[in-house]
Write a protein that holds these residues in place. Structure first.
Motif, short mmCIF file in Angstrom:
data_model
loop_
_atom_site.label_atom_id
_atom_site.label_comp_id
_atom_site.label_asym_id
_atom_site.label_seq_id
_atom_site.Cartn_x
_atom_site.Cartn_y
_atom_site.Cartn_z
N UNK A 236 2.79 -29.28 20.54
CA UNK A 236 2.70 -28.18 21.50
C UNK A 236 3.44 -26.95 20.95
N UNK A 237 4.61 -27.19 20.39
CA UNK A 237 5.42 -26.10 19.82
C UNK A 237 4.72 -25.48 18.62
N UNK A 238 4.21 -26.32 17.73
CA UNK A 238 3.53 -25.82 16.53
C UNK A 238 2.31 -24.96 16.88
N UNK A 239 1.62 -25.37 17.91
CA UNK A 239 0.39 -24.65 18.30
C UNK A 239 0.69 -23.47 19.21
N UNK A 240 1.96 -23.31 19.60
CA UNK A 240 2.37 -22.20 20.47
C UNK A 240 1.50 -22.12 21.72
N UNK A 241 1.34 -23.27 22.36
CA UNK A 241 0.47 -23.34 23.53
C UNK A 241 1.21 -22.81 24.77
N UNK A 242 0.96 -21.56 25.08
CA UNK A 242 1.53 -20.95 26.28
C UNK A 242 0.43 -20.39 27.17
N UNK A 243 -0.65 -19.91 26.56
CA UNK A 243 -1.78 -19.38 27.32
C UNK A 243 -2.92 -20.39 27.25
N UNK B 15 1.22 -21.39 36.27
CA UNK B 15 2.10 -22.55 36.26
C UNK B 15 1.34 -23.86 36.44
N UNK B 16 0.62 -24.00 37.57
CA UNK B 16 -0.06 -25.26 37.85
C UNK B 16 -1.11 -25.59 36.79
N UNK B 17 -1.85 -24.56 36.37
CA UNK B 17 -2.89 -24.77 35.37
C UNK B 17 -2.29 -25.20 34.03
N UNK B 18 -1.19 -24.55 33.64
CA UNK B 18 -0.54 -24.90 32.39
C UNK B 18 -0.03 -26.34 32.42
N UNK B 19 0.56 -26.75 33.55
CA UNK B 19 1.05 -28.12 33.69
C UNK B 19 -0.10 -29.12 33.64
N UNK B 20 -1.19 -28.77 34.30
CA UNK B 20 -2.37 -29.63 34.33
C UNK B 20 -2.93 -29.81 32.92
#
Length: 201
Positions: free
Chosen positions: A49-56, A23-28
């Motif tokens: 962000x959506x196009x790149x599917x940035x979740x990990x 969580x914290x790392x993703x927000x950062x």
């Protein structure tokens, strides 16, 4: 017959573990990307962000996105250098001090990290990791994962054969595969509760 002469450790999640980066790392990381993409309005940024599917979020993944959109990687490095990610350190465990000393008595030790010198020093101080046991600390300043060139640097500096280097890290992609590609050996660890006998050294 002893094959290994040098052991290279990743730092985060290898010499210490217990941080939930999700969580914290993703927000950062998202804040960092927002800084890099500051010429985008909010709608454009969220679509990217959506196009790149940035979740990990990984440093390599972020760098890849920045380069794909022809943005400045140095902006990301600047953001990382001046901002700390507020992570919960309360559940941290570190490699057993006596075990690390055993490694140092038998092998030349290096740290190879995708972090910065500042972060490595800070974490080592906070978690009482004795950096004097390591002959070298190779830092990559948040640019990319370890990669082959850092292991090649150790091999050249120590005058050893690639097979005499053993890499220990938490990421197969970033730590172990580059080592195997140059003929070194290695193993993925899931935490820092390992012993020297856990590895085929």
């Amino acid at each position: 017959m002893q094959r290994t002469k040098v052991v290279a450790f990743d730092f985060d999640n290898t010499l210490y573990t217990g941080i939930d980066w999700t969580k914290e790392w993703a927000e950062f990381c998202k804040k960092g990307l927002r800084f890099v993409f500051r010429d985008y309005d909010d709608k454009m940024f969220e679509q990217m962000i959506k196009d790149e599917n940035l979740t990990n979020y990984t440093s390599n993944g972020i760098i890849g996105v920045i380069q794909k959109y022809n943005k400045n990687v140095e902006d990301w490095i600047y953001f990382r250098t001046i901002n700390d990610c507020e992570l919960d350190y309360s559940n941290i465990t570190t490699i057993d001090e006596e075990e690390l000393k055993r490694f140092a008595e038998n092998y030349i030790l290096y740290i190879v990290s995708n972090s910065t010198q500042k972060d490595v020093q800070k974490m080592a101080f906070l978690f009482d990791i004795d950096l004097s046991l390591f002959k070298g600390i190779i830092i990559n300043d948040y640019k990319y994962g370890a990669g082959k060139k850092f292991y090649e640097e150790i091999i050249k500096q120590e005058g050893i054969q690639p097979s005499e280097l053993f890499v220990i890290g938490d990421s197969e992609q970033n730590d172990i595969i580059p080592a195997l590609e140059i003929g070194a050996r290695g193993k993925v660890v899931k935490d820092c509760n390992y012993k020297m006998e856990d590895f085929d050294l």
